[in-house]
Design a protein around this motif. Sequence first.
Motif, PDB file in Angstrom:
ATOM      1  N   LEU A  66      -2.677  17.531  -1.115  1.00  0.00           N
ATOM      2  CA  LEU A  66      -1.519  16.340  -0.590  1.00  0.00           C
ATOM      3  C   LEU A  66      -1.197  16.970   1.112  1.00  0.00           C
ATOM      4  O   LEU A  66      -1.473  16.321   1.381  1.00  0.00           O
ATOM      5  N   ASP A  67      -0.565  18.418   0.777  1.00  0.00           N
ATOM      6  CA  ASP A  67      -0.609  19.208   2.005  1.00  0.00           C
ATOM      7  C   ASP A  67      -1.984  19.429   3.149  1.00  0.00           C
ATOM      8  O   ASP A  67      -1.968  18.846   4.178  1.00  0.00           O
ATOM      9  N   GLU A  68      -2.784  19.993   2.060  1.00  0.00           N
ATOM     10  CA  GLU A  68      -4.415  19.706   2.976  1.00  0.00           C
ATOM     11  C   GLU A  68      -4.354  18.377   3.763  1.00  0.00           C
ATOM     12  O   GLU A  68      -5.128  17.901   4.816  1.00  0.00           O
ATOM     13  N   LEU A  69      -4.663  17.596   2.832  1.00  0.00           N
ATOM     14  CA  LEU A  69      -4.371  15.696   4.000  1.00  0.00           C
ATOM     15  C   LEU A  69      -3.649  15.600   4.726  1.00  0.00           C
ATOM     16  O   LEU A  69      -3.997  14.678   5.637  1.00  0.00           O
ATOM     17  N   ALA A  70      -2.622  15.536   4.828  1.00  0.00           N
ATOM     18  CA  ALA A  70      -1.392  15.553   5.808  1.00  0.00           C
ATOM     19  C   ALA A  70      -1.693  16.313   6.872  1.00  0.00           C
ATOM     20  O   ALA A  70      -1.711  16.051   8.130  1.00  0.00           O
ATOM     21  N   GLU A  71      -2.874  17.927   7.108  1.00  0.00           N
ATOM     22  CA  GLU A  71      -2.316  18.569   8.266  1.00  0.00           C
ATOM     23  C   GLU A  71      -4.061  17.548   8.271  1.00  0.00           C
ATOM     24  O   GLU A  71      -4.226  18.007  10.266  1.00  0.00           O
ATOM     25  N   ARG A  72      -5.189  17.713   7.944  1.00  0.00           N
ATOM     26  CA  ARG A  72      -6.302  16.687   8.522  1.00  0.00           C
ATOM     27  C   ARG A  72      -5.884  15.416   8.799  1.00  0.00           C
ATOM     28  O   ARG A  72      -6.639  15.074  10.475  1.00  0.00           O
ATOM     29  N   PHE A  73      -4.348  14.797   8.718  1.00  0.00           N
ATOM     30  CA  PHE A  73      -4.096  13.272   9.426  1.00  0.00           C
ATOM     31  C   PHE A  73      -3.608  13.910  11.041  1.00  0.00           C
ATOM     32  O   PHE A  73      -4.131  13.767  11.975  1.00  0.00           O
ATOM     33  N   ARG A  74      -2.519  15.649  10.686  1.00  0.00           N
ATOM     34  CA  ARG A  74      -2.325  15.992  11.817  1.00  0.00           C
ATOM     35  C   ARG A  74      -3.125  16.050  13.449  1.00  0.00           C
ATOM     36  O   ARG A  74      -3.266  15.854  14.373  1.00  0.00           O
ATOM     37  N   GLN A  75      -4.134  16.755  12.725  1.00  0.00           N
ATOM     38  CA  GLN A  75      -5.844  17.263  13.409  1.00  0.00           C
ATOM     39  C   GLN A  75      -6.234  15.875  14.111  1.00  0.00           C
ATOM     40  O   GLN A  75      -6.635  15.617  15.146  1.00  0.00           O
ATOM     41  N   GLU A  76      -6.168  14.267  13.500  1.00  0.00           N
ATOM     42  CA  GLU A  76      -6.712  14.165  13.369  1.00  0.00           C
ATOM     43  C   GLU A  76      -6.247  12.715  13.944  1.00  0.00           C
ATOM     44  O   GLU A  76      -6.675  11.899  14.871  1.00  0.00           O
ATOM     45  N   GLU A  77      -5.426  13.427  14.306  1.00  0.00           N
ATOM     46  CA  GLU A  77      -4.096  12.247  15.010  1.00  0.00           C
ATOM     47  C   GLU A  77      -4.449  10.608  14.914  1.00  0.00           C
ATOM     48  O   GLU A  77      -4.428   9.760  13.125  1.00  0.00           O
ATOM     49  N   CYS A  78      -3.969  10.044  16.153  1.00  0.00           N
ATOM     50  CA  CYS A  78      -4.424   8.069  15.811  1.00  0.00           C
ATOM     51  C   CYS A  78      -5.940   7.619  15.609  1.00  0.00           C
ATOM     52  O   CYS A  78      -6.538   7.001  15.465  1.00  0.00           O
ATOM     53  N   SER A  79      -7.110   9.605  15.276  1.00  0.00           N
ATOM     54  CA  SER A  79      -8.293   8.489  15.417  1.00  0.00           C
ATOM     55  C   SER A  79      -8.745   8.458  14.145  1.00  0.00           C
ATOM     56  O   SER A  79     -10.251   8.137  13.496  1.00  0.00           O
ATOM     57  N   SER A  80      -7.798   8.879  12.919  1.00  0.00           N
ATOM     58  CA  SER A  80      -8.830   8.755  11.658  1.00  0.00           C
ATOM     59  C   SER A  80      -8.645   7.227  10.794  1.00  0.00           C
ATOM     60  O   SER A  80      -7.708   6.463  11.100  1.00  0.00           O
ATOM     61  N   ASP A  81      -9.365   7.147  10.112  1.00  0.00           N
ATOM     62  CA  ASP A  81     -10.321   6.033   9.689  1.00  0.00           C
ATOM     63  C   ASP A  81      -8.829   5.110   8.513  1.00  0.00           C
ATOM     64  O   ASP A  81      -8.711   3.676   8.541  1.00  0.00           O
ATOM     65  N   ARG A  82      -7.170   6.189   8.891  1.00  0.00           N
ATOM     66  CA  ARG A  82      -6.684   5.272   7.887  1.00  0.00           C
ATOM     67  C   ARG A  82      -5.315   5.550   8.408  1.00  0.00           C
ATOM     68  O   ARG A  82      -4.465   5.484   7.749  1.00  0.00           O
ATOM     69  N   SER A 113       0.990  -1.508  -0.452  1.00  0.00           N
ATOM     70  CA  SER A 113      -0.071   0.154  -0.241  1.00  0.00           C
ATOM     71  C   SER A 113       0.546   1.412   0.073  1.00  0.00           C
ATOM     72  O   SER A 113       2.249   1.331   0.111  1.00  0.00           O
ATOM     73  N   TYR A 114       0.023   2.056  -0.169  1.00  0.00           N
ATOM     74  CA  TYR A 114       1.210   3.843  -0.290  1.00  0.00           C
ATOM     75  C   TYR A 114       0.799   4.610   1.253  1.00  0.00           C
ATOM     76  O   TYR A 114      -0.380   4.074   1.748  1.00  0.00           O
ATOM     77  N   VAL A 115       1.520   5.038   1.420  1.00  0.00           N
ATOM     78  CA  VAL A 115       2.014   4.789   2.951  1.00  0.00           C
ATOM     79  C   VAL A 115       1.974   6.541   3.498  1.00  0.00           C
ATOM     80  O   VAL A 115       2.571   7.113   2.060  1.00  0.00           O
ATOM     81  N   MET A 116       1.358   8.085   3.741  1.00  0.00           N
ATOM     82  CA  MET A 116       1.975   8.853   4.104  1.00  0.00           C
ATOM     83  C   MET A 116       2.689   9.071   5.845  1.00  0.00           C
ATOM     84  O   MET A 116       1.987   8.368   6.713  1.00  0.00           O
ATOM     85  N   SER A 117       3.394   9.079   5.433  1.00  0.00           N
ATOM     86  CA  SER A 117       4.131   8.949   6.750  1.00  0.00           C
ATOM     87  C   SER A 117       4.404  10.942   7.686  1.00  0.00           C
ATOM     88  O   SER A 117       5.372  11.913   6.903  1.00  0.00           O
ATOM     89  N   ILE A 118       4.213  10.886   9.077  1.00  0.00           N
ATOM     90  CA  ILE A 118       3.490  12.239   9.175  1.00  0.00           C
ATOM     91  C   ILE A 118       4.529  12.406  10.442  1.00  0.00           C
ATOM     92  O   ILE A 118       4.655  11.444  11.782  1.00  0.00           O
TER      93      ILE A 118
END
Length: 83
Positions: free
Chosen positions: A56-72, A24-29
């Motif tokens: 993609l910058d906006e997606l990274a920011e969304r993941f930062r805000q969701e932290e570990c609660s993101s479904d991804r 799978s493709y992965v984003m590491s923050i």
Amino acid sequence: MRLDKEKVRSEKLYSVGFSKELDSYVMSIVVPWTAWYNRYYRITKEEYDFFSTDELDELAERFRQEECSSDRFLKSDKVEENR
């Protein structure tokens, strides 16, 4: 986690790449903290291809805000955050 075809966006503190282990493709923050660590999120091939774009910058920011609660959310280098 080792990422192939890794692309690094250092000014935004993230990278994207392909994990053979997960197939799978992965984003590491990068999470700046006392001891910096990474959180990993599953992304699509299309998102990977958006590297260095506002999308993609906006997606990274969304993941930062969701932290570990993101479904991804996949995993964290900080053991306490892993489910």
